[in-house]
Scaffold this active site. Structure first.
Site, PDB file in Angstrom:
ATOM      1  N   ASP A 114      -9.713  -3.280  -6.714  1.00 35.97           N
ATOM      2  CA  ASP A 114      -8.972  -2.674  -5.526  1.00 35.97           C
ATOM      3  C   ASP A 114      -9.735  -1.224  -5.502  1.00 35.97           C
ATOM      4  OD1 ASP A 114      -7.459  -1.422  -3.521  1.00 35.97           O
ATOM      5  OD2 ASP A 114      -5.568  -2.097  -4.063  1.00 35.97           O
ATOM      6  N   HIS A 173      -8.101  -4.779  -1.610  1.00 38.47           N
ATOM      7  CA  HIS A 173      -6.555  -3.965  -1.185  1.00 38.47           C
ATOM      8  C   HIS A 173      -5.804  -4.733  -0.224  1.00 38.47           C
ATOM      9  CE1 HIS A 173      -4.278  -0.206  -0.911  1.00 38.47           C
ATOM     10  NE2 HIS A 173      -4.490  -0.516   0.313  1.00 38.47           N
ATOM     11  N   SER A 211       1.073  -1.091  -0.190  1.00 42.23           N
ATOM     12  CA  SER A 211      -0.006   0.029   0.103  1.00 42.23           C
ATOM     13  C   SER A 211       0.830   1.268   0.124  1.00 42.23           C
ATOM     14  CB  SER A 211      -0.858  -0.017   1.294  1.00 42.23           C
ATOM     15  OG  SER A 211      -1.897   1.022   0.925  1.00 42.23           O
TER      16      SER A 211
END
Length: 247
Positions: A183, A212, A57
């Site tokens: 995502d 995600h 991320s």
């Protein structure tokens, strides 16, 4: 069998965190980041070992920027990017849409407001606290807080500066990028597949689902094996087998 040592650092703010110096975090602001020092320290401690980094991320944004800036000078032999929000314009548009706005955006914005309020004593001169309550989304928070705090002309200029896709052409070591097509933080429209195909060091894998930082395999969902874990293990083993001059 691959024997590995795994140092790590976390670039994470909690809503109850205390910030020092008097500023929060901007995705393009890595002045106080210890990524370079961490990589160099590990390289010095294990000089003969191939080093493989993984960013998740926000961490993948940091890692991609680092790789693009360092180019062939990095001591890393390979790297993996997981759920990188490549283009913040596309990411924000996705999070502003239903149902992501209700499920993620509003809640994350509330956490960000809480973080700032929790540090009012050190941020008072940098933040308009009267207007802060109107920031109901991440983009509104960025426009009210981050733009002013870090001196951007507007929120669009901030997103253009913070996006990590611009670093992909400059990556000089093997980089495996894993992004799910579903995502909400990194929509398919923002994944730079074509750009990465122009760099032979970069491979982008886009499975149809995985969310995600999810990528569950099998009926156990998040409690079972994960594609990102298996992919990283195989990738790291492949990099470790490369001749030293190719690492």
């Amino acid at each position: 069998m691959l024997h590995a040592t795994s140092p790590c650092f976390s670039f994470l703010f909690l809503a109850t965190s205390t910030v020092a110096p008097p500023r929060t975090h901007a995705n393009a602001d890595f002045d106080d980041l210890v990524a370079l020092q961490t990589v160099n320290l590990v390289s010095e401690r294990f000089p003969s070992a191939p080093l493989v980094a993984v960013g998740v991320s926000l961490g993948s944004m940091i890692l991609t920027k680092y790789l693009g800036e360092e180019g062939s000078n990095t001591p890393l032999s390979g790297a993996m990017s997981i759920s990188n929000p490549w283009d913040l314009h596309h990411a924000t548009d996705s999070l502003e849409a239903f149902p992501s706005k209700q499920l993620y955006n509003s809640r994350l914005a509330a956490k960000l407001r809480h973080l700032v309020h929790n540090n009012k004593d050190v941020l008072d001169e940098l933040v308009d606290f009267e207007a802060l309550g109107s920031a109901k989304t991440i983009k509104e928070f960025d426009a009210l807080v981050i733009v002013q705090m870090f001196g951007y002309a507007d929120v669009e200029a901030y997103y253009a500066d913070a996006t990590s896709l611009k670093w992909a052409p400059h990556v000089a070591i093997p980089l495996l990028c894993l992004n799910a097509a579903d995502d909400p933080f990194s929509p398919l429209t923002g994944i730079p597949v074509d750009m990465c195909q122009q760099n032979s060091n970069v491979v982008v894998a886009v499975p149809p689902c995985g969310g995600h930082v999810g990528f569950p395999l099998g009926p156990l969902g998040p409690f079972g094996p994960s594609l990102m874990d298996l992919a990283f293990a195989e990738f790291a083993m492949a990099v470790a087998k490369l001749p030293k001059k190719q690492q």
